[in-house]
Motif scaffolding. Sequence first.
Motif, mmCIF file in Angstrom:
data_model
loop_
_atom_site.group_PDB
_atom_site.id
_atom_site.type_symbol
_atom_site.label_atom_id
_atom_site.label_comp_id
_atom_site.label_asym_id
_atom_site.label_seq_id
_atom_site.Cartn_x
_atom_site.Cartn_y
_atom_site.Cartn_z
ATOM 1 N N MET A 180 -7.787 4.330 -2.835
ATOM 2 C CA MET A 180 -8.533 4.747 -1.652
ATOM 3 C C MET A 180 -8.426 6.246 -1.465
ATOM 4 O O MET A 180 -7.382 6.849 -1.685
ATOM 5 N N ARG A 181 -9.558 6.814 -1.085
ATOM 6 C CA ARG A 181 -9.592 8.244 -0.780
ATOM 7 C C ARG A 181 -10.070 8.335 0.659
ATOM 8 O O ARG A 181 -11.183 7.894 0.965
ATOM 9 N N ARG A 182 -9.251 8.848 1.530
ATOM 10 C CA ARG A 182 -9.546 8.930 2.967
ATOM 11 C C ARG A 182 -10.046 7.587 3.504
ATOM 12 O O ARG A 182 -11.067 7.510 4.164
ATOM 13 N N GLY A 183 -9.358 6.509 3.121
ATOM 14 C CA GLY A 183 -9.657 5.184 3.648
ATOM 15 C C GLY A 183 -10.786 4.445 2.955
ATOM 16 O O GLY A 183 -11.028 3.274 3.250
ATOM 17 N N GLN A 184 -11.484 5.089 2.024
ATOM 18 C CA GLN A 184 -12.578 4.442 1.291
ATOM 19 C C GLN A 184 -12.124 4.064 -0.112
ATOM 20 O O GLN A 184 -11.572 4.907 -0.820
ATOM 21 N N GLN A 185 -12.398 2.800 -0.538
ATOM 22 C CA GLN A 185 -12.043 2.429 -1.898
ATOM 23 C C GLN A 185 -12.943 3.167 -2.892
ATOM 24 O O GLN A 185 -14.150 3.251 -2.678
ATOM 25 N N ARG B 140 1.005 5.530 0.183
ATOM 26 C CA ARG B 140 0.292 6.765 0.518
ATOM 27 C C ARG B 140 0.746 7.871 -0.416
ATOM 28 O O ARG B 140 1.936 8.113 -0.605
ATOM 29 N N GLY C 97 -4.654 12.732 0.634
ATOM 30 C CA GLY C 97 -5.481 11.699 1.262
ATOM 31 C C GLY C 97 -5.706 10.466 0.399
ATOM 32 O O GLY C 97 -6.553 9.636 0.719
ATOM 33 N N TYR C 98 -4.968 10.326 -0.662
ATOM 34 C CA TYR C 98 -5.119 9.153 -1.527
ATOM 35 C C TYR C 98 -4.134 8.060 -1.134
ATOM 36 O O TYR C 98 -3.007 8.331 -0.717
ATOM 37 N N GLU C 99 -4.597 6.802 -1.300
ATOM 38 C CA GLU C 99 -3.710 5.652 -1.164
ATOM 39 C C GLU C 99 -4.010 4.681 -2.297
ATOM 40 O O GLU C 99 -5.132 4.643 -2.798
ATOM 41 N N ARG D 25 0.865 -1.187 0.000
ATOM 42 C CA ARG D 25 0.000 0.000 0.000
ATOM 43 C C ARG D 25 0.895 1.229 0.000
ATOM 44 O O ARG D 25 1.897 1.288 0.710
#
Length: 459
Positions: free
Chosen positions: A400-405, A350, A354-356, A348
């Motif tokens: 993921m954007r702020r932890g949401q896929q 970062r 806020g994107y991952e 993963r």
Amino acid sequence: MFSAVADSWSVRLRAEFAQRLMKARKGLAAFAIMAGALGLGMGLAWNTGLFGGGSAAAAAQTAQIREEAARRAEHLAFTEAYLDHETREMRVASGETLAGLLVRAGASRDETNAALASLNGVYDPRRLRPGQSVSLFFSDARLTGVAFRSEPGASVTANRTTAGFAAREVLMPLTFENARIAAQVETSLYATALSLGATDREIAALADAFSYDVDFQRDVRPGDDFELVFERYYDDEGNTVRTGDLLFVALETRRGQRNFYSFLAPGDARPDWYDAEGKSARRFLMRTPINGARLSSGFGMRRHPILGYSRMHRGTDFAAPIGTPILAAGEGTVVRAGPFSSYGNYVRIRHANGYETAYAHMSRFARGIRAGSRVRQGQIIGYVGNTGRSTGPHLHYEVMRRGQQINPINLQVANGRNLTGRALELFNIERQRIDTLRQVRASETTEAALHGAAAVATP
Ligand SMILES: [Zn+2]
């Protein structure tokens, strides 16, 4: 940055290019001598400066092309007068000097000495190597000319004049143009572009420009339109000997039409691609962080192949052979690299804002990839595998954007590089210059077609 995507692409392209070059060289054996070519003014455009720069592979390619051109130069060096002379093709035998070869071919001692003396200051015949071919010309049993390749792209000729022999080094004349290729993809974009005078350099650069938007394996089909505008140097037969800057690329697929202009923004080390509004072609994150893969499952509801019931698929699956390189979708920091339950070997990264991004089921990680490593966009982070809960070799890719896929297809984040102010003014001037070039070349091509000319402006 010339991304790794384009690099691996160009490796494959280069292999195809080399094959084609081999074929072209075989064909050359049968070429006809072009009369009167001396009038062109040898060495007009060909100088070493033309061949400076570029990668080792590009240099090797250039050397091959120069060698091919030199073969032609060798023959062009002899004018019409030589057409009715007898030609003897000789090869330097092991341990043989040029003098020995001339005598063996039937030249007299005096002729041999005169021919060799003329080479003084032009070429040192000791540089000839066993096996090298030397063309000799005779008329009424008298030696009238000697020609051989002195180096790739250049030949040495010594020919009889009223005052003995005169020798010189001959270089190929090249012509410069801004070439425009606009065509439909036939079997492949590469093959079509090559047949129209582009080289693998332009095609790799096009792949680079579109690497954020277009998956060449999936999206480009026969019948799609493309356009390239690039600087080209060609020889008397219309063969591309060297290309300069690529100025413009366009591609129209079923997913739409995109145009990009090459522009060196003030303060940048190298040119980049911009659309007509001055927005960079680069994206913050790549939608397809793998080359040559097939999209096997998109983002959304699907029947899970192992669990057997429908559930949300929060990533994108790309089927590809084990070992296929996986690329970092964007610049960032690795926050996790290791086995991660059903994801198998997992990375993963970062990124900013806020994107991952996450990459699962890898067979192995690339060297140096561990939590805390910094990665560049397009850098290889690992290789496709079948680890974790997986039914076959594939990459499972998540954004993921702020932890949401989120669905990477809907990724709208540009990299923020929009030209403004003075840079935009300069860009607009360059864009207008390129558009004018495109129009002029397009009208010339139409003219040629209307008049049924065999050779159009851009062969
Ligand atoms: Zn998946």
